[in-house]
Design an enzyme around this catalytic site. Structure first.
Site, mmCIF file in Angstrom:
data_model
loop_
_atom_site.group_PDB
_atom_site.id
_atom_site.type_symbol
_atom_site.label_atom_id
_atom_site.label_comp_id
_atom_site.label_asym_id
_atom_site.label_seq_id
_atom_site.Cartn_x
_atom_site.Cartn_y
_atom_site.Cartn_z
ATOM 1 N N CYS A 116 0.916 -1.101 -0.096
ATOM 2 C CA CYS A 116 0.153 -0.120 0.095
ATOM 3 C C CYS A 116 0.995 1.375 -0.054
ATOM 4 C CB CYS A 116 -0.801 -0.164 1.126
ATOM 5 S SG CYS A 116 -1.915 -1.507 1.303
ATOM 6 N N HIS A 256 -2.512 7.363 4.048
ATOM 7 C CA HIS A 256 -3.154 5.912 3.282
ATOM 8 C C HIS A 256 -4.381 5.834 4.244
ATOM 9 C CE1 HIS A 256 -3.584 2.069 2.039
ATOM 10 N NE2 HIS A 256 -3.154 1.693 2.889
ATOM 11 N N ASN A 286 -9.889 0.352 1.845
ATOM 12 C CA ASN A 286 -8.605 0.752 1.438
ATOM 13 C C ASN A 286 -8.067 0.101 0.188
ATOM 14 O OD1 ASN A 286 -5.794 0.428 1.555
ATOM 15 N ND2 ASN A 286 -5.560 -1.057 3.289
HETATM 16 O O1 UT7 Z 1 -3.108 -1.191 3.940
HETATM 17 C C1 UT7 Z 1 -2.527 -1.948 4.857
HETATM 18 C C2 UT7 Z 1 -3.709 -3.123 5.185
HETATM 19 N N1 UT7 Z 1 -3.895 -3.265 6.540
HETATM 20 C C3 UT7 Z 1 -4.312 -2.581 7.501
HETATM 21 O O2 UT7 Z 1 -4.230 -1.336 7.433
HETATM 22 C C4 UT7 Z 1 -5.028 -3.439 8.653
HETATM 23 C C5 UT7 Z 1 -4.491 -3.009 9.985
HETATM 24 N N2 UT7 Z 1 -5.534 -3.646 10.825
HETATM 25 C C6 UT7 Z 1 -6.714 -3.308 11.125
HETATM 26 O O3 UT7 Z 1 -7.232 -2.345 10.512
HETATM 27 C C7 UT7 Z 1 -7.461 -3.868 12.273
HETATM 28 O O4 UT7 Z 1 -6.721 -4.650 13.021
HETATM 29 C C8 UT7 Z 1 -8.774 -4.587 11.674
HETATM 30 C C9 UT7 Z 1 -9.667 -3.664 11.233
HETATM 31 C C10 UT7 Z 1 -8.264 -5.502 10.650
HETATM 32 C C11 UT7 Z 1 -9.132 -5.486 13.024
HETATM 33 O O5 UT7 Z 1 -9.665 -4.525 13.846
HETATM 34 P P1 UT7 Z 1 -9.241 -4.761 15.579
HETATM 35 O O6 UT7 Z 1 -9.786 -3.917 16.418
HETATM 36 O O7 UT7 Z 1 -7.648 -5.093 15.388
HETATM 37 O O8 UT7 Z 1 -10.020 -6.343 15.828
HETATM 38 P P2 UT7 Z 1 -9.196 -7.750 16.069
HETATM 39 O O9 UT7 Z 1 -8.309 -8.279 14.993
HETATM 40 O O10 UT7 Z 1 -8.576 -7.457 17.551
HETATM 41 O O11 UT7 Z 1 -10.755 -8.396 16.316
HETATM 42 C C12 UT7 Z 1 -11.525 -8.285 17.416
HETATM 43 C C13 UT7 Z 1 -12.631 -9.251 17.222
HETATM 44 C C14 UT7 Z 1 -12.076 -10.724 17.209
HETATM 45 O O12 UT7 Z 1 -13.072 -11.290 17.590
HETATM 46 P P3 UT7 Z 1 -12.672 -12.286 19.154
HETATM 47 O O13 UT7 Z 1 -11.429 -13.143 18.789
HETATM 48 O O14 UT7 Z 1 -12.314 -11.263 20.198
HETATM 49 O O15 UT7 Z 1 -13.912 -12.961 19.369
HETATM 50 C C15 UT7 Z 1 -12.396 -10.881 15.686
HETATM 51 O O16 UT7 Z 1 -12.767 -12.353 15.374
HETATM 52 O O17 UT7 Z 1 -13.337 -9.162 16.182
HETATM 53 C C16 UT7 Z 1 -13.620 -10.064 15.084
HETATM 54 N N3 UT7 Z 1 -13.548 -9.482 13.958
HETATM 55 C C17 UT7 Z 1 -14.904 -9.067 13.377
HETATM 56 N N4 UT7 Z 1 -16.248 -9.064 13.998
HETATM 57 C C18 UT7 Z 1 -17.115 -8.674 13.083
HETATM 58 C C19 UT7 Z 1 -12.676 -9.560 13.012
HETATM 59 N N5 UT7 Z 1 -13.196 -8.844 11.922
HETATM 60 C C20 UT7 Z 1 -14.517 -8.788 12.362
HETATM 61 C C21 UT7 Z 1 -15.592 -8.264 11.296
HETATM 62 N N6 UT7 Z 1 -16.996 -8.359 11.851
HETATM 63 N N7 UT7 Z 1 -15.373 -8.152 10.098
#
Ligand code: UT7
Length: 329
Positions: A116, A256, A286
């Site tokens: 990215c 970004h 994104n």
């Molecule tokens: O350009 C570079 C590309 N990448 C990025 O920029 C990504 C950078 N990372 C992020 O933006 C964030 O880490 C995410 C948006 C991907 C995830 O957000 P988070 O606040 O870090 O959530 P998490 O991964 O810690 O997940 C929290 C919970 C999990 O459930 P449990 O294990 O606590 O029960 C996930 O399974 O949220 C769950 N989860 C979802 N729930 C509903 C993950 N994705 C989803 C979803 N809908 N789409």
């Protein structure tokens, strides 16, 4: 530096596919909710291409718009650099495919892979060619069809990405405006945090790699998030330091567009007021290397950009990579 001719953006263009996928649409296919996506990312909807539309199709349309804005013809273009992680094919380069589509027969053309951060990397590379006088008319394109490499059954990633393309024409500046400084960084120790595991020479396509969905995006979201929060601030401050500009002098930040919480961390680190920050990730998600040039285009069209401003572009991505560009508009 004083006698060096600066490189200047003289044309901007973009292209976005018309088809919109809202968070509500995704609720029907994966276990997620509009509320979760909005609150954790800031994304409300994203664009995706129709069947048969390629990265080079989007890139060519953005390029033609940027060329028209810069008032250059396809014959004038000396170099085409395409930043993408969703090329039409592994090879030949998407830059060559765009070259054919826009008829830029006098240009050299190549792709650049920096996740990215690709557009910032491509802009920094193009800057060198223009500053040294090697080339006069350079097309820098960020184009992505992320929808083709997303696993639409993986809620961790499918909610994040969108398709689109942005392009700029870079030319020698006739005055003191133009690109003041570029800063690039990378750390290959994080290469496996964000990747498309199969399809290259380490895992050529087999029935097994396809069954295992290894041709789609793998991401360790939490680790990438922590990295992004750290480098967005650091890269911004570093490019300001290289240019000898105080953070108080920044008129507009174009980050970004990955996650609103990551954007907010950069705003905080730079102590900027939110009106000085361009955000469009709510509409497009994104778009990887297309996100910054599309945001630049929209800011320009919405008259958020005016002469005399100092504009800071900053990004991060797979590699891991990061980078920033400071522009005197
Ligand atoms: O350009 C570079 C590309 N990448 C990025 O920029 C990504 C950078 N990372 C992020 O933006 C964030 O880490 C995410 C948006 C991907 C995830 O957000 P988070 O606040 O870090 O959530 P998490 O991964 O810690 O997940 C929290 C919970 C999990 O459930 P449990 O294990 O606590 O029960 C996930 O399974 O949220 C769950 N989860 C979802 N729930 C509903 C993950 N994705 C989803 C979803 N809908 N789409």
């Amino acid at each position: 530096m004083e006698n060096k001719c600066r490189a200047k953006i003289t044309g901007i263009g973009m292209y976005l596919p018309e088809k919109v996928i809202t968070n509500k649409h995704l609720e029907a296919s994966v276990d997620t909710s509009d509320e979760w996506i909005r609150s954790r990312t800031g994304i409300e909807e994203r664009r995706v291409v129709e069947e048969g539309v390629t990265c080079s199709d989007l890139g060519a349309r953005a390029a033609l718009m940027a060329m028209e804005h810069a008032m250059v013809t396809s014959q004038d273009i000396d170099l085409i650099i395409v930043a993408t992680l969703t090329p039409d094919m592994v090879w030949p380069s998407t830059a060559c495919l765009i070259q054919e589509k826009i008829g830029a027969n006098n240009a050299a053309a190549y792709d650049l892979s920096a996740g990215c951060t690709g557009f910032i990397y491509a802009l920094a590379t193009a800057t060198q060619f223009v500053e040294t006088g090697f080339y006069k008319n350079v097309l820098v394109i960020g184009a992505e069809v992320m929808s083709k490499i997303v696993n639409w059954e993986d809620r961790n990633t499918c909610i994040l990405f969108g398709d689109g393309a942005g392009a700029v024409v870079l030319q020698p500046s006739q005055d003191s405006t133009g690109i003041l400084a570029n800063y690039l960084g990378s750390d290959g120790r994080g290469a496996h945090l964000l990747k498309q595991p199969a399809g290259g020479s380490s895992l050529p396509p087999t029935y097994q790699t396809i069954d295992d969905k290894l041709h789609t995006i793998y991401m360790n979201g939490n680790e990438v998030f922590k990295f992004a929060v750290r480098v967005m601030g650091e890269a911004s401050l570093k490019v300001l330091e290289i240019a000898g500009v105080d953070k108080e002098e920044v008129d507009l930040l174009i980050p970004h567009q990955a996650n609103m919480r990551i954007v907010e961390s950069a705003i905080k680190r730079l102590n900027l007021s939110p009106e000085k920050v361009v955000v469009n990730l709510n509409k497009y998600g994104n778009m990887s290397s297309a996100s910054i040039p599309v945001a630049l285009y929209e800011a320009y069209m919405n008259q958020k950009i005016c002469e005399g401003q100092k504009i800071l572009l900053v990004g991060f991505g797979a590699g891991l990579t990061w980078g920033a560009t400071l522009i005197q508009w």
